[in-house]
Scaffold this motif. Structure first.
Motif, PDB file in Angstrom:
ATOM      1  N   MET A  81       0.822  -1.210   0.000  1.00 48.96           N
ATOM      2  CA  MET A  81       0.000   0.000   0.000  1.00 48.96           C
ATOM      3  C   MET A  81       0.862   1.269   0.000  1.00 48.96           C
ATOM      4  O   MET A  81       0.629   2.205   0.749  1.00 48.96           O
TER       5      MET A  81
ATOM      6  N   PHE B  80     -14.992  -2.091  -3.666  1.00 48.88           N
ATOM      7  CA  PHE B  80     -14.243  -1.239  -2.750  1.00 48.88           C
ATOM      8  C   PHE B  80     -13.099  -0.583  -3.502  1.00 48.88           C
ATOM      9  O   PHE B  80     -12.414  -1.230  -4.279  1.00 48.88           O
ATOM     10  N   HIS B  81     -12.895   0.709  -3.252  1.00 47.00           N
ATOM     11  CA  HIS B  81     -11.773   1.416  -3.858  1.00 47.00           C
ATOM     12  C   HIS B  81     -10.821   1.839  -2.750  1.00 47.00           C
ATOM     13  O   HIS B  81     -11.240   2.491  -1.797  1.00 47.00           O
ATOM     14  N   PHE B  82      -9.559   1.469  -2.896  1.00 46.29           N
ATOM     15  CA  PHE B  82      -8.566   1.808  -1.888  1.00 46.29           C
ATOM     16  C   PHE B  82      -7.597   2.853  -2.433  1.00 46.29           C
ATOM     17  O   PHE B  82      -7.510   3.068  -3.642  1.00 46.29           O
ATOM     18  N   THR B  83      -6.875   3.489  -1.535  1.00 43.20           N
ATOM     19  CA  THR B  83      -5.816   4.416  -1.903  1.00 43.20           C
ATOM     20  C   THR B  83      -4.627   4.103  -0.985  1.00 43.20           C
ATOM     21  O   THR B  83      -4.789   3.379  -0.004  1.00 43.20           O
ATOM     22  N   PRO B  84      -3.443   4.661  -1.291  1.00 38.15           N
ATOM     23  CA  PRO B  84      -2.319   4.437  -0.367  1.00 38.15           C
ATOM     24  C   PRO B  84      -2.663   4.900   1.060  1.00 38.15           C
ATOM     25  O   PRO B  84      -2.119   4.395   2.028  1.00 38.15           O
ATOM     26  N   MET B  85      -3.587   5.842   1.178  1.00 37.39           N
ATOM     27  CA  MET B  85      -4.008   6.343   2.486  1.00 37.39           C
ATOM     28  C   MET B  85      -4.821   5.308   3.271  1.00 37.39           C
ATOM     29  O   MET B  85      -5.095   5.498   4.454  1.00 37.39           O
ATOM     30  N   SER B  86      -5.238   4.232   2.586  1.00 37.80           N
ATOM     31  CA  SER B  86      -6.016   3.215   3.295  1.00 37.80           C
ATOM     32  C   SER B  86      -5.147   2.439   4.283  1.00 37.80           C
ATOM     33  O   SER B  86      -5.662   1.841   5.222  1.00 37.80           O
ATOM     34  N   GLY B  87      -3.850   2.405   4.032  1.00 39.54           N
ATOM     35  CA  GLY B  87      -2.948   1.707   4.943  1.00 39.54           C
ATOM     36  C   GLY B  87      -2.961   0.211   4.745  1.00 39.54           C
ATOM     37  O   GLY B  87      -1.921  -0.407   4.569  1.00 39.54           O
ATOM     38  N   LYS B  88      -4.125  -0.378   4.791  1.00 33.55           N
ATOM     39  CA  LYS B  88      -4.270  -1.816   4.556  1.00 33.55           C
ATOM     40  C   LYS B  88      -5.434  -2.013   3.590  1.00 33.55           C
ATOM     41  O   LYS B  88      -6.448  -1.328   3.700  1.00 33.55           O
TER      42      LYS B  88
ATOM     43  N   GLU C  35      -8.078  -3.868   3.356  1.00 33.32           N
ATOM     44  CA  GLU C  35      -8.979  -4.768   4.062  1.00 33.32           C
ATOM     45  C   GLU C  35     -10.333  -4.097   4.203  1.00 33.32           C
ATOM     46  O   GLU C  35     -10.415  -2.894   4.436  1.00 33.32           O
ATOM     47  N   ALA C  36     -11.390  -4.882   4.072  1.00 28.31           N
ATOM     48  CA  ALA C  36     -12.729  -4.340   4.285  1.00 28.31           C
ATOM     49  C   ALA C  36     -13.662  -5.455   4.714  1.00 28.31           C
ATOM     50  O   ALA C  36     -13.493  -6.609   4.324  1.00 28.31           O
TER      51      ALA C  36
ATOM     52  N   VAL D   9      -1.896   2.859  11.354  1.00 28.69           N
ATOM     53  CA  VAL D   9      -3.050   2.411  10.568  1.00 28.69           C
ATOM     54  C   VAL D   9      -4.157   2.037  11.545  1.00 28.69           C
ATOM     55  O   VAL D   9      -3.994   1.142  12.368  1.00 28.69           O
TER      56      VAL D   9
ATOM     57  N   VAL E 257      -9.730   8.291   1.224  1.00 27.70           N
ATOM     58  CA  VAL E 257      -9.099   7.158   1.900  1.00 27.70           C
ATOM     59  C   VAL E 257      -9.697   5.849   1.407  1.00 27.70           C
ATOM     60  O   VAL E 257      -8.994   4.893   1.100  1.00 27.70           O
TER      61      VAL E 257
ATOM     62  N   GLU F  42     -13.416   4.130  -0.621  1.00 26.31           N
ATOM     63  CA  GLU F  42     -14.706   4.366  -1.259  1.00 26.31           C
ATOM     64  C   GLU F  42     -15.326   3.012  -1.571  1.00 26.31           C
ATOM     65  O   GLU F  42     -14.609   2.049  -1.811  1.00 26.31           O
ATOM     66  N   CYS F  43     -16.628   2.948  -1.575  1.00 22.64           N
ATOM     67  CA  CYS F  43     -17.294   1.705  -1.929  1.00 22.64           C
ATOM     68  C   CYS F  43     -18.507   2.004  -2.797  1.00 22.64           C
ATOM     69  O   CYS F  43     -19.294   2.893  -2.486  1.00 22.64           O
TER      70      CYS F  43
ATOM     71  N   GLU G  54     -16.239  -1.932   7.651  1.00 20.85           N
ATOM     72  CA  GLU G  54     -15.082  -1.869   8.521  1.00 20.85           C
ATOM     73  C   GLU G  54     -13.891  -1.799   7.584  1.00 20.85           C
ATOM     74  O   GLU G  54     -13.766  -2.618   6.675  1.00 20.85           O
ATOM     75  N   PHE G  55     -13.015  -0.803   7.772  1.00 27.80           N
ATOM     76  CA  PHE G  55     -11.873  -0.657   6.880  1.00 27.80           C
ATOM     77  C   PHE G  55     -10.749   0.059   7.616  1.00 27.80           C
ATOM     78  O   PHE G  55     -10.910   0.465   8.764  1.00 27.80           O
ATOM     79  N   SER G  56      -9.614   0.205   6.953  1.00 28.76           N
ATOM     80  CA  SER G  56      -8.433   0.793   7.586  1.00 28.76           C
ATOM     81  C   SER G  56      -8.141   2.164   7.009  1.00 28.76           C
ATOM     82  O   SER G  56      -8.552   2.486   5.906  1.00 28.76           O
ATOM     83  N   ALA G  57      -7.386   2.947   7.779  1.00 28.16           N
ATOM     84  CA  ALA G  57      -6.939   4.246   7.301  1.00 28.16           C
ATOM     85  C   ALA G  57      -5.626   4.579   7.976  1.00 28.16           C
ATOM     86  O   ALA G  57      -5.408   4.250   9.140  1.00 28.16           O
ATOM     87  N   LYS G  58      -4.762   5.220   7.213  1.00 28.00           N
ATOM     88  CA  LYS G  58      -3.478   5.650   7.752  1.00 28.00           C
ATOM     89  C   LYS G  58      -3.644   7.079   8.266  1.00 28.00           C
ATOM     90  O   LYS G  58      -4.283   7.902   7.613  1.00 28.00           O
TER      91      LYS G  58
END
Lengths: 152, 108
Positions: free
Chosen positions: A78, A102-110, A112-113, B19, B60, B62-63, B76-80
């Motif tokens: 990530m 689900f759309h992730f970005t580098p800011m998501s960290g992980k 996972e959803a 995170v 961060v 989107e779904c 439930e999801f992650s964020a830095k």
């Protein structure tokens, strides 16, 4: 545009097939694994997904198809130049195969959803991940559903 | 249907670059468009179609939701967390409405 046409053609062909069995089978209201495959091909842009890196967690038996918890998790650093772009979830036996993307970005960290989904009947749930470099990975799980979640 | 009420759980503090896990829930029927009423007419589809989470204006998570997401959509999801700031959560309804919630987090 060509993809859309191909998809339409496919639906027509499938419809014709169903007509052939008219009388025996009620009008097919549920999606087919083929429709799910078409939708996945649209998501990946034609490349066939590899196995590995992504894992889909779903219960083996779901008593209530109205709310089935699922989790997806993709191995990825990530970082700015190597991350998971999106993950789509498909349910082959639902009226429409698409469940969520689900759309992730580098800011998501992980990558996972977790969410809760509806399943109409016992079927295979497929998750497909698309990486920032275009590679795709998939995983699937069969979920046995006791009471369907698309009541009418 | 009562006005959808969003609920979000975000830790109050975090270490820089940590995170964290975010949990969100919104009350919504997620009418699939497949069900029929007593007269046999289809009940039109009305679902939350997009959920977005951003931090200090940067996206961060989107779904895109389809009718196969269960009622009262839960994520439930992650964020830095690189710095102190505000998480903004937005849910878009098929009927054009948007529901938002905000949570601040402090980097200790």
């Amino acid at each position: 545009m060509t993809q859309l046409n191909r998809r339409k053609l496919f639906t027509l062909a499938a419809g014709a097939g169903t007509l052939g069995l008219a009388g025996l089978v009620p009008r097919a209201a549920l999606a087919t694994p083929e429709a799910a495959r078409e939708a996945i091909a649209e998501f990946t842009g034609g490349t066939s997904p590899q196995t590995g890196r992504i894992s889909l967690t779903a219960p083996e038996i779901a008593e209530n198809g109205n709310t089935v918890p699922i989790s997806i998790s993709v191995e990825s650093p990530m970082s700015e130049d190597d991350y998971v772009e999106s993950v789509t979830v498909m349910a082959e036996g639902n009226p429409n195969p698409e469940v969520a993307t689900f759309h992730f970005t580098p800011m998501s960290g992980k990558a996972e959803a977790t969410t809760r989904i509806r399943l109409a009947k016992t079927q295979t749930v497929v998750a497909v991940a698309k990486m920032s470099d275009g590679a795709t990975y998939s995983d699937s799980k069969e979920v046995k559903v006791t009471i369907g979640g698309c009541g009418g | 249907m009562a006005t959808p009420k969003p609920r979000v759980k975000v830790p109050k503090t975090a270490a820089a670059g940590e995170v964290i896990t975010i949990k969100t829930l919104i009350s919504h029927d997620m009418e699939s468009g497949q069900r029929k009423d007593k007269e046999g007419n289809l009940i039109p589809r009305e679902i939350i179609n997009t959920f977005t989470c951003s931090f200090n204006g940067t996206k961060v998570f989107e779904c895109d939701l389809d009718p196969a997401v269960a009622a009262n959509p839960y994520f439930e999801f992650s964020a830095k967390v690189p710095e102190s700031g505000t998480f903004t959560f937005t849910w878009k309804d098929d009927n054009g409405a948007t529901y938002t919630d905000e949570k601040t987090i402090e980097v200790a």
